[in-house]
Design an enzyme around this catalytic site. Sequence first.
Site, PDB file in Angstrom:
ATOM      1  N   ARG A 259      45.581  47.604  30.804  1.00  0.00           N
ATOM      2  CA  ARG A 259      46.150  47.445  32.149  1.00  0.00           C
ATOM      3  C   ARG A 259      47.652  47.297  31.974  1.00  0.00           C
ATOM      4  O   ARG A 259      48.113  46.264  31.495  1.00  0.00           O
ATOM      5  CB  ARG A 259      45.512  46.225  32.816  1.00  0.00           C
ATOM      6  CG  ARG A 259      46.313  45.652  33.923  1.00  0.00           C
ATOM      7  CD  ARG A 259      45.533  44.670  34.753  1.00  0.00           C
ATOM      8  NE  ARG A 259      45.099  43.453  34.077  1.00  0.00           N
ATOM      9  CZ  ARG A 259      45.880  42.455  33.682  1.00  0.00           C
ATOM     10  NH1 ARG A 259      47.188  42.514  33.852  1.00  0.00           N
ATOM     11  NH2 ARG A 259      45.379  41.388  33.101  1.00  0.00           N
ATOM     12  N   HIS A 263      47.498  41.830  36.741  1.00  0.00           N
ATOM     13  CA  HIS A 263      46.087  41.810  37.172  1.00  0.00           C
ATOM     14  C   HIS A 263      46.006  42.144  38.662  1.00  0.00           C
ATOM     15  O   HIS A 263      45.273  43.026  39.078  1.00  0.00           O
ATOM     16  CB  HIS A 263      45.494  40.432  36.892  1.00  0.00           C
ATOM     17  CG  HIS A 263      44.158  40.243  37.530  1.00  0.00           C
ATOM     18  ND1 HIS A 263      43.025  40.884  37.085  1.00  0.00           N
ATOM     19  CD2 HIS A 263      43.787  39.510  38.617  1.00  0.00           C
ATOM     20  CE1 HIS A 263      42.002  40.545  37.880  1.00  0.00           C
ATOM     21  NE2 HIS A 263      42.446  39.719  38.801  1.00  0.00           N
ATOM     22  N   TYR A 272      51.240  35.579  29.663  1.00  0.00           N
ATOM     23  CA  TYR A 272      50.168  35.565  28.656  1.00  0.00           C
ATOM     24  C   TYR A 272      50.163  36.766  27.710  1.00  0.00           C
ATOM     25  O   TYR A 272      49.291  36.868  26.862  1.00  0.00           O
ATOM     26  CB  TYR A 272      48.795  35.425  29.336  1.00  0.00           C
ATOM     27  CG  TYR A 272      48.503  36.471  30.396  1.00  0.00           C
ATOM     28  CD1 TYR A 272      48.039  37.736  30.050  1.00  0.00           C
ATOM     29  CD2 TYR A 272      48.698  36.196  31.741  1.00  0.00           C
ATOM     30  CE1 TYR A 272      47.776  38.695  31.012  1.00  0.00           C
ATOM     31  CE2 TYR A 272      48.444  37.144  32.715  1.00  0.00           C
ATOM     32  CZ  TYR A 272      47.979  38.391  32.349  1.00  0.00           C
ATOM     33  OH  TYR A 272      47.730  39.341  33.298  1.00  0.00           O
TER      34      TYR A 272
HETATM   35  C1  LIG Z   1      32.113  35.750  39.869  1.00  0.00           C
HETATM   36  C2  LIG Z   1      33.606  35.687  39.815  1.00  0.00           C
HETATM   37  N1  LIG Z   1      34.226  34.809  39.025  1.00  0.00           N
HETATM   38  C3  LIG Z   1      35.571  34.746  38.986  1.00  0.00           C
HETATM   39  C4  LIG Z   1      36.328  35.584  39.759  1.00  0.00           C
HETATM   40  C5  LIG Z   1      37.861  35.516  39.701  1.00  0.00           C
HETATM   41  N2  LIG Z   1      38.312  36.739  39.012  1.00  0.00           N
HETATM   42  C6  LIG Z   1      38.764  37.806  39.704  1.00  0.00           C
HETATM   43  S1  LIG Z   1      39.155  39.080  38.711  1.00  0.00           S
HETATM   44  C7  LIG Z   1      38.790  38.209  37.323  1.00  0.00           C
HETATM   45  C8  LIG Z   1      38.946  38.821  35.955  1.00  0.00           C
HETATM   46  C9  LIG Z   1      38.044  39.991  35.739  1.00  0.00           C
HETATM   47  O1  LIG Z   1      38.405  40.655  34.563  1.00  0.00           O
HETATM   48  P1  LIG Z   1      37.703  41.969  34.124  1.00  0.00           P
HETATM   49  O2  LIG Z   1      36.250  41.919  34.432  1.00  0.00           O
HETATM   50  O3  LIG Z   1      38.071  42.226  32.715  1.00  0.00           O
HETATM   51  O4  LIG Z   1      38.312  43.114  35.059  1.00  0.00           O
HETATM   52  P2  LIG Z   1      39.848  43.538  35.271  1.00  0.00           P
HETATM   53  O5  LIG Z   1      40.394  42.676  36.354  1.00  0.00           O
HETATM   54  O6  LIG Z   1      40.546  43.370  33.979  1.00  0.00           O
HETATM   55  O7  LIG Z   1      39.802  44.953  35.721  1.00  0.00           O
HETATM   56  C10 LIG Z   1      38.335  36.923  37.657  1.00  0.00           C
HETATM   57  C11 LIG Z   1      37.928  35.913  36.666  1.00  0.00           C
HETATM   58  C12 LIG Z   1      35.645  36.483  40.615  1.00  0.00           C
HETATM   59  N3  LIG Z   1      36.296  37.341  41.401  1.00  0.00           N
HETATM   60  N4  LIG Z   1      34.285  36.542  40.615  1.00  0.00           N
END
Ligand SMILES: Cc1ncc(C[n+]2csc(CCOP(=O)(O)OP(=O)(O)O)c2C)c(N)n1
Length: 375
Positions: A259, A263, A272
């Site tokens: 990415r 985020h 980070y």
């Molecule tokens: C069940 C849940 N827990 C926590 C969150 C908060 N949250 C939003 S995005 C994220 C990180 C997700 O990372 P990843 O699956 O690697 O996808 P990326 O954002 O890197 O595309 C988190 C922890 C959420 N949306 N849903």
Amino acid sequence: MPNIFDEYHPLTGKIFRILDENGVLHEEHAPKFSLEELRGFYRWIIFSRVADQKALNLQRQGRMGTYAPVLGQEGIQIGAASAMQPQDWLFPSYRELAASMIRGLPLANIYLYWMGNEEGSRIPEGVNIFPISVPVGTHPLHAVGAAWASKLRREKIVVVCFFGDGATSEGDFHEALNFAGVFKTPNVFICQNNQYAISVPFSRQSSSPTIAQKAIAYGFDGIRVDGNDIFASYVASKAAIDKARSGGGPTFIEAVTFRLGAHTTADDPRRYRTDAEVEEWRKREPLVRFEKYLREKRIIDDGFAAQVKSEAERAVEETVTQVEAVPSHTPNDVFAYMFSEMPQNLKEQLALLNESLSVKREILFGDTMRHGVPE
Ligand SMILES: Cc1ncc(C[n+]2csc(CCOP(=O)(O)OP(=O)(O)O)c2C)c(N)n1
């Protein structure tokens, strides 16, 4: 043709790549695309970048809510979405702007969604894509359910589900893969391993050397693909989709990518990760190598690139005008879109909300507000 799932079995530690970061094509497994198809991929990647950057600008100007940029992850999204058939279904998470547009979702829907307008989630008839899923890792279960239904009805529809590396730490993810393996559902799971789940690096997400190898435990094929390579992403996705359609069950694709942006617009990645790490990945990003290849083969030139960019900019500007003309959302929308007929308890809550809003309105603005929105 050798089976790529055997040749690139996750335990070999190999990564499936066809177009390397210098724009050199490795002929083995290279797909035979027409010039028009190649120029089409180029159009998509540019359109995605222009739309992505515009969303960031709109957010900064207060014209859009939080936005999750796709920058850097277009390779796997364009490759996989292009390998799908019209009858197939896409289950995205929230970062799949490029894949969603290729599957026919208008950019207007994506912009409206991030503007907080529920109309964005009203998917046009005939576009086989589920609405954005923000809860991390829950929608693989829905994708498996849809694929199982397709199998029971003998429909030959394949269900492709995108999620991130962070999603693989959720219980739902493992339930979904287990069920898919047992019932041999026509699923393709695409994990975009973009190295971070917000601030959590992959090393804190799993102690497996790869995510692809988790497929072995569920009894189906897994493969690690260079997700910044449109060609490898296409070939692996096509092989997985064809296999699923012909009854061969699910496949797990770990698309190794990065990415490049934040985020979401609510995040500051400098807290980070280092600039050096980002710069290292920038050399391997999907557009640079693809453009190098296309220019070296004289498939595109400066004139074509300039025309594609200006067409994309015009289309994106038109979309902004269109979505900003859509009536704003109101707090009532939270209630309005959940059920076709609103249940009594929600009706009561809605009445309570409007009562409290009208009291606040009177206190704050006299009677110049309607539904919490200035008239
Ligand atoms: C069940 C849940 N827990 C926590 C969150 C908060 N949250 C939003 S995005 C994220 C990180 C997700 O990372 P990843 O699956 O690697 O996808 P990326 O954002 O890197 O595309 C988190 C922890 C959420 N949306 N849903």
